[in-house]
Design a protein around this motif. Structure first.
Motif, PDB file in Angstrom:
ATOM      1  N   LEU A  21       0.857  -1.180   0.000  1.00 45.43           N
ATOM      2  CA  LEU A  21       0.000   0.000   0.000  1.00 45.43           C
ATOM      3  C   LEU A  21       0.894   1.232   0.000  1.00 45.43           C
ATOM      4  CD1 LEU A  21      -2.697  -1.005   2.644  1.00 45.43           C
ATOM      5  CD2 LEU A  21      -2.693  -1.402   0.173  1.00 45.43           C
ATOM      6  N   ARG A  22       0.575   2.170  -0.877  1.00 38.49           N
ATOM      7  CA  ARG A  22       1.448   3.321  -1.067  1.00 38.49           C
ATOM      8  C   ARG A  22       1.028   4.516  -0.217  1.00 38.49           C
ATOM      9  NH1 ARG A  22       1.512   4.688  -7.169  1.00 38.49           N
ATOM     10  NH2 ARG A  22      -0.689   4.103  -7.058  1.00 38.49           N
ATOM     11  N   CYS A  23       2.040   5.274   0.199  1.00 33.68           N
ATOM     12  CA  CYS A  23       1.812   6.495   0.962  1.00 33.68           C
ATOM     13  C   CYS A  23       2.903   7.491   0.611  1.00 33.68           C
ATOM     14  CB  CYS A  23       1.836   6.212   2.458  1.00 33.68           C
ATOM     15  SG  CYS A  23       1.777   7.688   3.498  1.00 33.68           S
ATOM     16  N   ASN A  24       2.507   8.700   0.285  1.00 34.59           N
ATOM     17  CA  ASN A  24       3.454   9.781   0.042  1.00 34.59           C
ATOM     18  C   ASN A  24       3.113  10.957   0.947  1.00 34.59           C
ATOM     19  OD1 ASN A  24       3.068   8.404  -2.931  1.00 34.59           O
ATOM     20  ND2 ASN A  24       5.174   9.017  -2.490  1.00 34.59           N
ATOM     21  N   GLU A  64       5.108  -4.615   7.604  1.00 34.96           N
ATOM     22  CA  GLU A  64       6.320  -3.827   7.643  1.00 34.96           C
ATOM     23  C   GLU A  64       6.148  -2.629   6.728  1.00 34.96           C
ATOM     24  OE1 GLU A  64       9.393  -6.499   6.254  1.00 34.96           O
ATOM     25  OE2 GLU A  64       9.097  -5.868   4.182  1.00 34.96           O
ATOM     26  N   ALA A  65       6.971  -1.615   6.917  1.00 35.56           N
ATOM     27  CA  ALA A  65       6.916  -0.445   6.047  1.00 35.56           C
ATOM     28  C   ALA A  65       8.327   0.050   5.814  1.00 35.56           C
ATOM     29  CB  ALA A  65       6.057   0.654   6.663  1.00 35.56           C
ATOM     30  N   GLU A  66       8.524   0.634   4.647  1.00 37.01           N
ATOM     31  CA  GLU A  66       9.841   1.146   4.296  1.00 37.01           C
ATOM     32  C   GLU A  66       9.758   2.639   4.036  1.00 37.01           C
ATOM     33  OE1 GLU A  66      11.752  -0.658   0.929  1.00 37.01           O
ATOM     34  OE2 GLU A  66      13.706   0.160   1.483  1.00 37.01           O
ATOM     35  N   PHE A  67      10.620   3.387   4.713  1.00 41.94           N
ATOM     36  CA  PHE A  67      10.712   4.829   4.530  1.00 41.94           C
ATOM     37  C   PHE A  67      11.756   5.117   3.458  1.00 41.94           C
ATOM     38  CE2 PHE A  67      10.943   9.221   5.274  1.00 41.94           C
ATOM     39  CZ  PHE A  67      12.265   9.601   5.479  1.00 41.94           C
ATOM     40  N   LYS A  68      11.368   5.907   2.470  1.00 43.45           N
ATOM     41  CA  LYS A  68      12.297   6.326   1.422  1.00 43.45           C
ATOM     42  C   LYS A  68      12.259   7.849   1.329  1.00 43.45           C
ATOM     43  CE  LYS A  68      12.158   2.130  -1.397  1.00 43.45           C
ATOM     44  NZ  LYS A  68      11.936   1.558  -2.751  1.00 43.45           N
ATOM     45  N   ARG A  69      13.302   8.467   1.849  1.00 44.41           N
ATOM     46  CA  ARG A  69      13.348   9.921   1.890  1.00 44.41           C
ATOM     47  C   ARG A  69      13.346  10.510   0.481  1.00 44.41           C
ATOM     48  NH1 ARG A  69      15.218  13.041   5.963  1.00 44.41           N
ATOM     49  NH2 ARG A  69      16.241  11.222   6.905  1.00 44.41           N
ATOM     50  N   SER A  70      14.071   9.883  -0.424  1.00 48.39           N
ATOM     51  CA  SER A  70      14.202  10.429  -1.787  1.00 48.39           C
ATOM     52  C   SER A  70      12.862  10.459  -2.517  1.00 48.39           C
ATOM     53  CB  SER A  70      15.207   9.604  -2.584  1.00 48.39           C
ATOM     54  OG  SER A  70      14.766   8.260  -2.689  1.00 48.39           O
ATOM     55  N   GLN A  71      11.960   9.564  -2.114  1.00 49.01           N
ATOM     56  CA  GLN A  71      10.654   9.494  -2.767  1.00 49.01           C
ATOM     57  C   GLN A  71       9.540  10.045  -1.892  1.00 49.01           C
ATOM     58  OE1 GLN A  71       9.957   5.495  -4.211  1.00 49.01           O
ATOM     59  NE2 GLN A  71      12.045   5.295  -4.979  1.00 49.01           N
ATOM     60  N   SER A  72       9.884  10.529  -0.717  1.00 56.94           N
ATOM     61  CA  SER A  72       8.875  11.001   0.252  1.00 56.94           C
ATOM     62  C   SER A  72       7.772   9.964   0.412  1.00 56.94           C
ATOM     63  CB  SER A  72       8.273  12.341  -0.186  1.00 56.94           C
ATOM     64  OG  SER A  72       9.260  13.348  -0.222  1.00 56.94           O
ATOM     65  N   SER A  73       8.201   8.713   0.588  1.00 58.14           N
ATOM     66  CA  SER A  73       7.220   7.641   0.657  1.00 58.14           C
ATOM     67  C   SER A  73       7.400   6.803   1.913  1.00 58.14           C
ATOM     68  CB  SER A  73       7.318   6.742  -0.580  1.00 58.14           C
ATOM     69  OG  SER A  73       8.519   5.998  -0.562  1.00 58.14           O
ATOM     70  N   PHE A  74       6.340   6.149   2.281  1.00 65.15           N
ATOM     71  CA  PHE A  74       6.343   5.256   3.451  1.00 65.15           C
ATOM     72  C   PHE A  74       5.321   4.169   3.137  1.00 65.15           C
ATOM     73  CE2 PHE A  74       7.422   3.966   7.558  1.00 65.15           C
ATOM     74  CZ  PHE A  74       6.331   3.867   8.406  1.00 65.15           C
ATOM     75  N   ASN A  75       5.727   3.212   2.338  1.00 66.79           N
ATOM     76  CA  ASN A  75       4.818   2.178   1.837  1.00 66.79           C
ATOM     77  C   ASN A  75       4.716   1.002   2.802  1.00 66.79           C
ATOM     78  OD1 ASN A  75       4.545   3.825  -0.367  1.00 66.79           O
ATOM     79  ND2 ASN A  75       5.747   2.514  -1.743  1.00 66.79           N
TER      80      ASN A  75
END
Lengths: 111, 114
Positions: A21-24, A64-75
């Motif tokens: 599930l995507r989150c920005n 689980e979720a992964e934070f990606k600063r470069s993509q401003s995402s937390f999927n």
């Protein structure tokens, strides 16, 4: 303006399949990030949170979720979905004393 | 440990009538929040209390909405008079001071205004 976006309104997966599930988020600085789950007629329950450090965070119920600063995402992810995971999922960001929620993604699980 | 308790779970009223919702947070939680959740949307903050002080009520429509947390424990949210657009789920949440963003929610009060 600060905002949280969940691009997918509704997702359907088969039981046993993997889920993402995507989150920005759009904030000046990285906020604290959360995923909540809401079953029908219930309040929201915290699944997991990210404050800092390790970008892969583990939560309850096998999520689980992964934070990606470069993509401003937390999927949000789960390797194998169970029928009981059918619910609505909300991503939230906390900054300067305020929590902002996305509009949610409804998960349907096919048998 | 008891969770956040809200009542009533469901309420149906005619427009222009008053309505009140009650919330009892988790014991020891200093911070209490009222959120409104419209159909198909995420929760939106109405008011936040630190103990008995309302520290953020900027999103509370003060012409018709009021809230109180007199002894810093349970809280009441009132709407008077209700309008059709107030139909929503009203969620109460609480947390301990310092647990930034980690919210514990009640089951909500679903309001239908006819």
């Amino acid at each position: 303006a600060q905002s949280v976006t969940q691009p997918d309104i509704h997702i359907t997966v088969s039981e046993g399949a993997s889920l993402e599930l995507r989150c920005n988020y759009s904030y000046g600085a990285t906020p604290y990030l959360f995923w909540y789950v809401q079953s029908p007629g219930q309040g929201l329950q915290l699944l997991l949170k990210y404050f800092s450090g390790d970008t892969l965070v583990q939560g309850i119920k096998g999520f689980e979720a992964e934070f990606k600063r470069s993509q401003s995402s937390f999927n949000l992810r789960k390797p194998s979905v169970h029928w009981s995971d059918a619910a609505e999922y909300f991503c939230a960001a906390f900054n300067a004393g305020k929590s902002t929620f996305g509009d949610g993604t409804t998960l349907t699980v096919k048998p | 440990e008891a969770g956040v308790v809200q009542s009533p779970r469901y309420k149906i009223i005619e427009k222009k009538q008053p309505v009140a919702f009650w919330c009892n947070p988790i014991s020891g939680h200093n911070t209490l929040y009222w959120y409104r959740q419209n159909l198909g949307q995420g929760p939106e903050l109405l008011i936040r209390y630190e103990n008995e002080e309302a520290v953020d009520d900027s999103q509370l429509p003060k012409d018709r909405f009021s809230a109180e947390r007199l002894k810093g424990v349970d809280s009441t949210l009132k709407i008077q008079p209700a309008e059709l657009g107030d139909s929503a789920v009203y969620l109460c949440a609480s947390n301990e001071r310092g647990r930034n963003g980690e919210l514990f929610f009640g089951e909500g009060s679903r309001l239908t205004v006819l």
